[in-house]
Design an enzyme around this catalytic site. Structure first.
Site, PDB file in Angstrom:
ATOM      1  N   GLU A   1       0.324 -10.788   6.303  1.00 49.38           N
ATOM      2  CA  GLU A   1      -0.907 -11.184   6.973  1.00 49.38           C
ATOM      3  C   GLU A   1      -1.307 -12.516   6.332  1.00 49.38           C
ATOM      4  OE1 GLU A   1      -5.602 -10.288   7.567  1.00 49.38           O
ATOM      5  OE2 GLU A   1      -4.554  -9.922   5.688  1.00 49.38           O
TER       6      GLU A   1
ATOM      7  N   ASP B   1      -1.352  -7.420   2.753  1.00 44.82           N
ATOM      8  CA  ASP B   1      -2.701  -7.857   3.094  1.00 44.82           C
ATOM      9  C   ASP B   1      -3.076  -9.141   2.350  1.00 44.82           C
ATOM     10  OD1 ASP B   1      -5.435  -7.336   4.198  1.00 44.82           O
ATOM     11  OD2 ASP B   1      -5.923  -7.160   2.071  1.00 44.82           O
TER      12      ASP B   1
END
Length: 729
Positions: free
Chosen positions: A461, A408
């Site tokens: 990401e 993330d």
């Protein structure tokens, strides 16, 4: 009574009673003083104490030295050994096993590799581990707190009294073996900072199990090894090149996918029974879970974890999560976890100022504070912090057979000025905005994952144009296997939101992605981030009346499944959830009683089947040889077509009509003359479309003097995408 020469100095006794002794292992337990063996013990509430060996041989009666419970006495032993005390008061008697009569569990090689920052088995050494040690069962505790004055294990077993189990300090790692304690024991660490301040009780950074929120204690986990039955899956996984293998990912928030009738969460066991077969039936290859590391706040969705090593207790125990993964593997599904090494929350029981100093984070808020999420940023330049995070990645892959980690907020790690104004960030040593320490960390964790776990993969990401995100670290890349293609998602959704009459002016939003499509190994994500915070569900992003919204969504899904890149779709969007997603309620499964919603679900399932069964659609997802434009510039009609190819596979034509106007006898160039079979038609009645099409296929005829050697006349239904596969004679 006159103090004898062998008895402890009263100042040291007072220091033990006050919890201020600098080295309890050199003073408590079995000690040799002047050739005489002594026992010293601090046992609050005791009035009388007798000592015994583990086999029950009496060693004598200890003398009380302090009313708070300090006892000592000479004993007849000839070596160090574990000791048991029998304590008594007016209320009864109880046994106490002396933790200070045991040697250290960690060895010199642990000290060396921990100090070097290269230890790759920290999860076996730090935290709480139930074990047999020096002839007795108990639990070993170890924690890194180099700037602490004292660290103690506290819990119900010692009335949360930090004076009773202070730990041994070995180069900043504090450890103690506490006999008898085992599975299910609640514990935390009481840490006294260098200035004498007693900090809020801290959860164990390496805790492999935690209490259910809002409680925050760590839990000694059951050491029983899980019995895996996924050996065949793991062996096959190790041989796969995921760039050339179908990857269609169902993204799930476990707490809101479905709920029990009483509104409670499904357990890991119930999710194994319900979620796994559903995802397998839908034809996906992987389940991706929003973070399941322990976290205190439900609306964070897990992205602010406080227990990075502990599967959240919301759905069960660690072994239950292992059963969930095992069930997924037995069903042929991989499991991907969202992983959050970019930042951590500042909850008092967590990592923030863990030993009274900025230990895991930076002291300077320009480096150590994240303004977007009100969180702390890891100090990636500190070798112990890097080791903590690298070990965490390896822990999930090894202990729970996880297939991949989606990392993330990588962009926030890479840039020192991420979400910061001038003057709010500190340049690197070259004067730039790149976080060089984070770059080295990412390279290291990716390298170790691919080295130690064949067939596992890492997904970034990453929302910027940082070069080489999914290139190997040894070539100068960051070393990820894949990168989320945020540009594809933003461009195509922006296009799909427009009224069809305006789309011809924005044709480039659909074609621009092919300019850079093979610069990275991409995953095309329609994730949870696109259906929250006022962004509406995917269905409600689409223009037009209800029929047109469904038709737009069907055409868009098929365009995406035909486009180069791996696929990801957030839960609920596979049946066109109407309401925006919220973690506080389950999906609207009753919508499947409506034909239009069931039609979307059928389409997604069929797209997965086509994607997996047709090598042309997946075997060159990440290579330019697998794609060629057939029609890329028909802006006027908002039509585009491309051919997907792979060595030894029959080609597939993907053609989309993004207007509500049906187009008859639309001429399409093709690489081969012959029959092209309609594998997907998003306008089919099976999907609740208007059921127009090409009667199952078209015939391509040879042409001369054109770019391609064949053409076909195709009927393009309104707001539709077709997959046409070449069928050799």
């Amino acid at each position: 009574m006159t103090k004898e020469s062998w008895q402890a100095d009263s100042r040291e006794v007072e220091a033990v009673v006050a919890g201020r002794h600098a080295n309890p292992f050199a003073f408590l337990g079995l000690q040799e003083v002047g050739g005489q063996w002594l026992l010293r013990a601090f046992i609050p509430h005791a009035e009388f104490v007798d000592a015994f060996t583990l086999d029950g041989r009496p060693l004598g009666h200890l003398i009380p030295r302090h009313s708070a419970g300090f006892f000592e006495g000479k004993v007849d032993v000839d070596r160090r050994q574990p000791i048991r005390y029998r304590a008594r008061n007016a209320g009864g008697e109880w046994d106490v096993y002396d933790p200070y009569s045991f040697g250290p569990v960690l060895g010199p090689m642990d000290d060396y590799y921990i100090g070097e920052g290269s230890h790759l088995r920290l999860f076996d050494k730090l935290g709480a581990h139930e074990m047999e040690f020096e002839g007795i069962h108990g639990t070993h505790f170890a924690v890194w707190a180099p700037n602490a004055q004292r660290v103690s294990v506290v819990g119900l077993f010692n009335e949360w009294d930090g004076r009773r189990h202070p730990m041994r300090n070995r180069n900043g790692i504090w450890e103690v073996f506490i006999p008898v304690l085992g599975t299910g024991t609640l514990y935390k660490y009481e840490i006294v900072a260098r200035d004498g301040t007693v900090l809020p009780l801290k959860a164990d950074p390496f805790a492999r199990q935690s209490e259910l929120r809002p409680r925050t204690a760590s839990v000694v986990p059951d050491p029983t090894p899980f019995t895996w039955t996924d050996q065949r899956y793991m062996e096959e996984r190790a041989l796969k090149d995921w760039r050339r293998t179908p990857m269609s990912i169902y993204e799930v928030h476990l707490g809101s996918w479905r709920r029990r009738p009483d509104g409670g969460f499904l357990s890991y066991a119930q999710l194994a029974e319900q979620l796994v077969p559903y995802v397998a039936d839908m034809g996906y290859t992987h389940i991706e879970l929003l973070p399941i590391s322990e976290h205190p706040y439900d609306p964070s969705w897990g992205y602010q974890p406080t227990g990075l090593y502990a599967p959240t207790a919301r759905f069960g125990e660690p072994a239950d999560f292992a059963r969930f993964v095992n069930a997924a593997h037995e069903a042929g599904l991989g499991v991907i976890l969202d992983w959050v090494p970019a930042h951590f929350p500042t909850d008092a029981h967590g990592l923030a100022r863990f030993d009274g100093t900025a230990l895991y984070e930076h002291e300077d808020p320009r480096l150590g504070y994240h303004p977007d999420w009100n969180t702390a940023i890891y100090n990636f330049g500190r070798k112990e912090v890097q080791s903590f995070l690298v070990n965490n990645a390896l822990y999930w892959l090894e202990t729970f057979h996880i297939d991949g980690l989606r990392v993330d907020a990588v962009a926030s790690m890479l840039y020192l000025d991420y979400s910061r104004n001038p003057g709010q960030w500190v340049p690197n040593k070259h004067g730039g905005n790149e976080n060089l320490e984070a770059v080295e960390f990412l390279k290291r964790v990716n390298t170790e994952v691919y080295r130690l776990h064949p067939g596992a993969f890492m997904i970034a990401e990453e929302s910027t144009s940082w070069p080489g995100v999914s290139h190997p670290a040894y070539t100068g890349g960051l070393g990820f296997g894949f990168k989320w293609n945020m540009g594809f998602m933003n461009d195509t959704l922006r296009y799909m939101r427009r009224e069809p009459i305006h789309r011809k002016f924005h044709h480039h939003d659909l074609t621009f992605g092919m300019v850079y499509a093979f610069s990275e190994n991409f995953v095309l994500p329609l994730s949870h981030d696109e259906v929250v915070h006022g962004k509406r569900s995917l269905l409600n992003k689409m223009p037009g009346d209800d029929w047109q919204q469904f038709a737009n969504l069907r055409a868009y899904y098929a365009f995406m499944w035909g486009h180069p890149g791996k696929k990801l779709l957030f839960m609920g969007q596979e049946f066109a959830q109407r309401e925006e997603w919220s973690e506080s309620r389950p999906l609207d499964w009753w919508l499947l009683d409506a034909g239009m919603h069931e039609g979307i679900r059928r389409l997604v399932a069929d797209l997965n089947v086509a994607y997996r069964s047709l090598p042309a659609l997946h075997a060159r997802d990440c290579e330019p040889e697998g794609f060629e434009w057939a029609i890329g510039n028909d802006q006027q009609n908002s039509v585009l077509a491309f051919v997907r190819k792979a060595p030894g596979a029959e080609p597939v034509l993907v053609i989309s009509n993004f207007t509500p106007v049906p187009r008859e006898n639309y001429r399409v160039p093709l690489p081969l003359a012959g029959r092209w079979v309609e594998r997907i038609n998003t306008d089919a009645g099976w999907y609740s479309g208007s059921n127009t099409g090409n009667q199952g296929g078209v015939a391509a005829y040879p042409v001369e003097g054109r770019h391609w050697p064949a053409e076909a006349e195709v009927f393009l239904p309104p707001l539709s995408t077709l997959f046409l596969k070449y069928e050799p004679a």
